[in-house]
Motif scaffolding. Structure first.
Motif, PDB file in Angstrom:
ATOM      1  N   LEU A 321       0.829  -1.203   0.000  1.00 44.09           N
ATOM      2  CA  LEU A 321       0.000   0.000   0.000  1.00 44.09           C
ATOM      3  C   LEU A 321       0.869   1.260   0.000  1.00 44.09           C
ATOM      4  N   GLU A 322       1.893   1.276   0.835  1.00 42.82           N
ATOM      5  CA  GLU A 322       2.786   2.447   0.919  1.00 42.82           C
ATOM      6  C   GLU A 322       3.399   2.774  -0.444  1.00 42.82           C
ATOM      7  N   ASN A 323       3.847   1.726  -1.162  1.00 41.74           N
ATOM      8  CA  ASN A 323       4.456   1.945  -2.473  1.00 41.74           C
ATOM      9  C   ASN A 323       3.483   2.590  -3.453  1.00 41.74           C
ATOM     10  N   ILE A 324       2.222   2.211  -3.340  1.00 47.24           N
ATOM     11  CA  ILE A 324       1.216   2.707  -4.285  1.00 47.24           C
ATOM     12  C   ILE A 324       0.790   4.137  -3.987  1.00 47.24           C
ATOM     13  N   ILE A 325       0.672   4.456  -2.698  1.00 46.75           N
ATOM     14  CA  ILE A 325       0.085   5.765  -2.389  1.00 46.75           C
ATOM     15  C   ILE A 325       1.099   6.917  -2.418  1.00 46.75           C
ATOM     16  N   SER A 326       2.271   6.613  -2.969  1.00 43.82           N
ATOM     17  CA  SER A 326       3.215   7.721  -3.142  1.00 43.82           C
ATOM     18  C   SER A 326       2.996   8.335  -4.530  1.00 43.82           C
ATOM     19  N   GLY A 327       3.617   9.451  -4.812  1.00 41.11           N
ATOM     20  CA  GLY A 327       3.676  10.049  -6.159  1.00 41.11           C
ATOM     21  C   GLY A 327       2.357  10.284  -6.839  1.00 41.11           C
TER      22      GLY A 327
END
Ligand code: NAD
Ligand code: TYD
Length: 341
Positions: A321-327
């Motif tokens: 989830l953390e990887n996705i909700i960046s940028g």
């Protein structure tokens, strides 16, 4: 000993939510799988990390709109079945900018069919949506015979693709089947869709945007039930036919949001009613009589159990989830909700 050749399935959009669940579900069957995915914002190879080294699986990055690439894959890997999951899939994004929806969902589908006709395949399955039928009032359910009447740029693009698939079957005897499914939930869903968005915001105690009054109804299905339905239509469905797939779990958005908050022990004060989605469909509900009577398929998940399992999956996979909700996600969120997240 059987001398029958192992079948090879081309799965397009296999790095997305439903496609990756589908590949994981069938990877241990006696099949070869080629996954063609462009890796848009919604495609994520980490969805398939656990199976990427299997000898019967291969990933190719590319666009379903590319005639050269699709023709090459069909020839090179002697594709028997093609399942088209690849799409722009989010209604709100189609309201912000509809053009990628028409190029991928409509022209991409046409390209896949033209290449498949040229190379000859055994079966083509178009993964479609109940949203092609439009919106229901309080009574009734969508049957395969319900006239299509799409309301959003997303559903209009999916309808155009469905109509083209039926026309190719009628005109060219193209060996196609269509599945039309209700709203999916489960592991690996991108957090722009309601359920993972609510889980993600609730975990970090952020406000939860509910459109309009929250009384809109969706008929939720666990993604694994959907994938079993697709496989069964691929193997045993009648060419030229449409099969509806649904979860028989109608819930209002506000009830659903409250269920998630209760499971996570978060306060209902996080709920924030926001401006309604333009053209917001009121209710979807699927009649599963055809697929259950012809193919003996019914959903196995009970909605509450499936939802709890899904929430637990997100709690156990915070890295994903953390990887996705960046940028990119942050920019989209800001544009869609006019809230700095
Ligand atoms: P998703 O947005 O999670 O995944 C779509 C995938 O397609 C991504 O991996 C993306 O990279 C890929 N893709 C997009 N454009 C491409 C292109 N031009 N070439 C190659 N790959 C491309 O979507 P999803 O929720 O997994 O939905 C899959 C399919 O199921 C879609 O066709 C959608 O319309 C349909 N569907 C979805 C739902 C639902 O609730 N999510 C319900 C019914 C039907
Ligand atoms: P969504 O997951 O986008 O699926 P679809 O629009 O394809 O049905 O939305 C499900 C329902 O939740 C729909 O009625 C719109 C509503 N919704 C909200 O209320 N708030 C949100 O932030 C989102 C994304 C959806």
């Amino acid at each position: 000993m059987s001398t029958e050749r192992v079948k090879t399935i081309l799965v397009t959009g296999g790095a997305g939510f439903i496609g990756s669940n589908f590949i994981r579900q069938i990877i241990d069957e006696n099949v070869n799988i080629i996954n063609l995915d462009k890796l848009t914002y919604a495609g994520n190879l980490s969805n398939l990390k656990d199976i990427e080294n299997k000898s019967n699986y291969k990933f190719i990055q590319g666009d379903i709109c590319s005639q050269d690439l699709v023709s090459f894959i069909l020839k090179e890997y002697k594709i028997d079945y093609l399942i088209n999951f690849a799409a722009e899939s989010h209604v709100d994004r189609s309201i912000l900018d509809s053009s990628p929806f028409y190029s991928t969902n409509v022209l991409g589908t046409l390209n896949l069919m033209d290449c498949a006709r040229e190379n000859g395949i055994e079966r083509y399955l178009q993964v479609s949506t109940d949203e092609v039928y439009g919106s229901l009032g309080k009574e009734g359910k969508f049957k395969e015979t319900t006239p299509v009447s799409p309301n959003s740029p997303y559903s209009a693009s999916k309808t155009a693709a469905d109509q083209a698939v039926l026309a190719y079957n009628h005109t060219f005897d193209f060996p196609a089947v269509i599945t039309r499914c209700s709203n999916n939930y489960g592991a690996f869903q991108f957090p722009e869709k309601l359920i993972p968005l609510v889980i993600n915001n609730a975990i970090s105690s952020k406000s939860i945007p509910v459109y309009g009054t929250g009384e809109n109804i969706r008929d939720w299905i666990h993604v694994e039930d959907h994938c079993r339905g697709i496989y069964s239509v691929l193997m045993n469905g009648k060419v030229g036919e449409v099969y509806n797939i649904g979860g028989e779990s109608e819930v209002t958005n506000i009830e659903l949001v409250k269920m998630i908050l209760e499971f996570l022990g978060k306060p209902e004060s996080l709920i924030q009613f926001v401006k309604d989605r333009p053209g917001h469909d009121m209710r979807y509900a699927i009649d599963i009589t055809k697929i259950s009577s012809e193919l003996n398929w019914t959903p196995e998940y009970n909605f509450k159990d499936g939802l709890e399992k899904t929430i637990q999956w997100y709690l156990d996979n915070t890295d994903w989830l953390e990887n996705i909700i960046s940028g990119d996600y942050k920019d989209y969120y800001k544009q869609q909700y006019s809230i700095d997240k």
